[in-house]
Motif scaffolding. Structure first.
Motif, short mmCIF file in Angstrom:
data_model
loop_
_atom_site.label_atom_id
_atom_site.label_comp_id
_atom_site.label_asym_id
_atom_site.label_seq_id
_atom_site.Cartn_x
_atom_site.Cartn_y
_atom_site.Cartn_z
N GLU A 140 0.88 -1.17 0.00
CA GLU A 140 0.00 0.00 0.00
C GLU A 140 0.92 1.23 0.00
OE1 GLU A 140 -2.74 -0.44 3.24
OE2 GLU A 140 -3.31 -2.48 2.64
N ASP A 141 0.64 2.22 0.86
CA ASP A 141 1.57 3.33 0.98
C ASP A 141 2.87 2.86 1.65
OD1 ASP A 141 -0.02 2.89 3.29
OD2 ASP A 141 0.72 4.78 4.14
N ALA A 142 2.75 1.74 2.37
CA ALA A 142 3.90 1.09 2.98
C ALA A 142 3.74 -0.41 2.75
CB ALA A 142 3.96 1.39 4.47
N LEU A 143 4.79 -1.15 2.97
CA LEU A 143 4.66 -2.60 2.93
C LEU A 143 3.89 -3.02 4.18
CD1 LEU A 143 5.63 -5.27 1.49
CD2 LEU A 143 7.29 -5.41 3.32
N VAL A 144 2.89 -3.85 3.99
CA VAL A 144 2.11 -4.34 5.12
C VAL A 144 2.44 -5.82 5.33
CG1 VAL A 144 -0.18 -4.68 6.10
CG2 VAL A 144 0.28 -2.69 4.63
N LEU A 145 2.88 -6.14 6.53
CA LEU A 145 3.19 -7.51 6.90
C LEU A 145 1.98 -8.09 7.63
CD1 LEU A 145 5.19 -9.90 7.33
CD2 LEU A 145 5.90 -8.75 9.44
N HIS A 146 1.43 -9.17 7.08
CA HIS A 146 0.26 -9.79 7.69
C HIS A 146 0.64 -10.99 8.56
CE1 HIS A 146 -2.43 -7.29 5.34
NE2 HIS A 146 -1.71 -7.59 4.26
N SER A 147 1.63 -11.74 8.15
CA SER A 147 2.03 -12.89 8.96
C SER A 147 3.47 -13.26 8.64
CB SER A 147 1.11 -14.10 8.69
OG SER A 147 1.29 -14.57 7.37
N LEU A 148 4.12 -13.85 9.62
CA LEU A 148 5.47 -14.37 9.48
C LEU A 148 5.53 -15.62 10.32
CD1 LEU A 148 8.46 -14.32 8.69
CD2 LEU A 148 8.86 -12.72 10.57
N VAL A 149 5.64 -16.76 9.69
CA VAL A 149 5.62 -18.04 10.38
C VAL A 149 6.85 -18.84 9.99
CG1 VAL A 149 4.35 -20.19 10.79
CG2 VAL A 149 3.09 -18.05 10.37
N LEU A 150 7.66 -19.20 10.97
CA LEU A 150 8.84 -20.01 10.73
C LEU A 150 8.61 -21.43 11.21
CD1 LEU A 150 11.62 -17.54 11.95
CD2 LEU A 150 10.96 -18.02 9.58
N SER A 161 14.19 -11.83 12.89
CA SER A 161 14.75 -10.48 12.97
C SER A 161 15.43 -10.09 11.67
CB SER A 161 15.74 -10.39 14.13
OG SER A 161 15.10 -10.58 15.36
N ALA A 162 16.12 -11.03 11.05
CA ALA A 162 16.79 -10.75 9.78
C ALA A 162 15.77 -10.46 8.69
CB ALA A 162 17.68 -11.93 9.38
N VAL A 163 14.65 -11.18 8.70
CA VAL A 163 13.58 -10.93 7.73
C VAL A 163 13.05 -9.51 7.90
CG1 VAL A 163 11.23 -11.53 7.06
CG2 VAL A 163 12.91 -13.34 7.45
N LEU A 164 12.76 -9.13 9.13
CA LEU A 164 12.23 -7.79 9.40
C LEU A 164 13.21 -6.72 8.96
CD1 LEU A 164 10.66 -8.32 12.93
CD2 LEU A 164 9.49 -8.24 10.72
N HIS A 165 14.48 -6.92 9.21
CA HIS A 165 15.49 -5.95 8.81
C HIS A 165 15.53 -5.82 7.29
CE1 HIS A 165 19.52 -4.32 7.94
NE2 HIS A 165 19.37 -3.68 9.07
N GLN A 166 15.49 -6.96 6.59
CA GLN A 166 15.54 -6.90 5.13
C GLN A 166 14.32 -6.19 4.57
OE1 GLN A 166 17.04 -10.35 3.11
NE2 GLN A 166 15.74 -10.02 1.32
N LEU A 167 13.15 -6.46 5.13
CA LEU A 167 11.94 -5.77 4.68
C LEU A 167 12.08 -4.26 4.88
CD1 LEU A 167 9.11 -8.07 6.10
CD2 LEU A 167 9.92 -7.95 3.73
N ALA A 168 12.59 -3.86 6.03
CA ALA A 168 12.74 -2.44 6.32
C ALA A 168 13.74 -1.78 5.38
CB ALA A 168 13.16 -2.25 7.77
N VAL A 169 14.86 -2.43 5.12
CA VAL A 169 15.86 -1.88 4.21
C VAL A 169 15.28 -1.74 2.80
CG1 VAL A 169 18.04 -2.38 3.04
CG2 VAL A 169 17.88 -2.65 5.51
N ASP A 170 14.60 -2.78 2.35
CA ASP A 170 14.07 -2.78 0.98
C ASP A 170 12.97 -1.75 0.78
OD1 ASP A 170 15.82 -4.81 0.41
OD2 ASP A 170 14.33 -6.41 0.47
N HIS A 171 12.32 -1.32 1.86
CA HIS A 171 11.19 -0.39 1.74
C HIS A 171 11.45 0.91 2.50
CE1 HIS A 171 9.49 -4.29 0.58
NE2 HIS A 171 8.67 -3.59 -0.18
N ASP A 172 12.73 1.25 2.69
CA ASP A 172 13.11 2.52 3.31
C ASP A 172 12.41 2.75 4.63
OD1 ASP A 172 14.78 3.20 1.15
OD2 ASP A 172 13.05 3.89 0.00
N GLY A 173 12.21 1.68 5.38
CA GLY A 173 11.60 1.81 6.69
C GLY A 173 10.10 1.96 6.69
N ARG A 174 9.49 1.98 5.53
CA ARG A 174 8.03 2.14 5.46
C ARG A 174 7.37 0.75 5.54
NH1 ARG A 174 9.77 5.58 1.41
NH2 ARG A 174 9.08 4.13 -0.22
N VAL A 175 7.25 0.27 6.74
CA VAL A 175 6.69 -1.06 6.97
C VAL A 175 5.64 -0.97 8.08
CG1 VAL A 175 7.18 -3.45 7.62
CG2 VAL A 175 8.87 -2.15 6.31
N ARG A 176 4.50 -1.57 7.84
CA ARG A 176 3.44 -1.64 8.83
C ARG A 176 3.06 -3.10 9.01
NH1 ARG A 176 0.19 1.35 6.37
NH2 ARG A 176 -1.50 -0.07 5.75
#
Length: 212
Positions: A140-150, A161-176
């Protein structure tokens, strides 16, 4: 020689995620030498010496570990756990914090080993090309994370944590995060809060990344 202790082996599996060649190559870099304490005139820092020992131990069958080897595993686990608990805000790829962890044999970002496939929908989390979990996102206006299941065997190893960091880097911190009420959602929410996500209310299922 002491029999392998399941608890010690589990600690080792969770905190050491670098291969022998990765540790040895990392120790040749200026970034590795730029962190840690060292004795006057010493070539290697305390962290590098610990990493050298870790690399040596990775090549030794567990059945041949000595009591000193078991003690080293606990020492590495203690260091990694303490420092991961101090995860800094923002992009940590070139931070001294990460450099210090890599000296000991742990890369919090799983560089070169972590892949996220098919974002903006249902995707996979892969380590070394093998699926270890799933994530669901939308754009959307930001990447929206609905689920993360390992997968259960991959929980507690820092992959989330590494997944979250990569998502944040790839989307300039615009993550919800708008978490689905799926099993494990509470654990993911706790992970998100530790990684600088904020909620409008304490029990809100909607979280926004802050301080990036």
């Amino acid at each position: 020689m002491p029999a392998p202790n399941d608890d010690v082996l589990e600690l080792w599996r969770r905190v050491v995620n670098c291969r022998v060649e990765e540790i040895e190559e990392w120790h040749t870099t200026p970034a590795s030498s730029s962190v840690g304490t060292r004795a006057p005139g010493a070539r290697w820092s305390v962290g590098q010496l610990a990493g050298i020992r870790t690399a040596e131990l990775l090549a030794v069958p567990v059945a041949e570990w000595t009591a000193a080897d078991h003690a080293h595993v606990r020492r590495v686990a203690g260091f990694v756990r303490r420092h991961r608990a101090q995860w800094p805000r923002g992009d940590v790829r070139e931070r001294r914090w990460r450099h210090a962890l890599r000296n000991w044999g742990h890369d919090p970002l799983w560089e070169g080993r972590l892949t996220l496939s098919a974002l903006d929908g249902q995707g996979q989390v892969l380590v070394d090309g093998e699926p270890v979990g799933t994530l669901s996102t939308s754009a959307e206006d930001a990447l929206v994370l609905h689920s993360l299941v390992l997968e259960e065997s991959w929980r507690g190893r820092g992959v989330g944590s590494a997944v979250l960091h990569q998502l944040a880097v790839d989307h300039d911190g615009r993550v919800r995060a708008e978490l689905d009420p799926t099993p494990g959602a509470a654990d993911v929410r706790a992970l998100l809060v530790r990684r600088h996500f904020d909620a409008p209310t304490p029990d809100s299922s909607v979280l926004t990344l802050v301080g990036w």
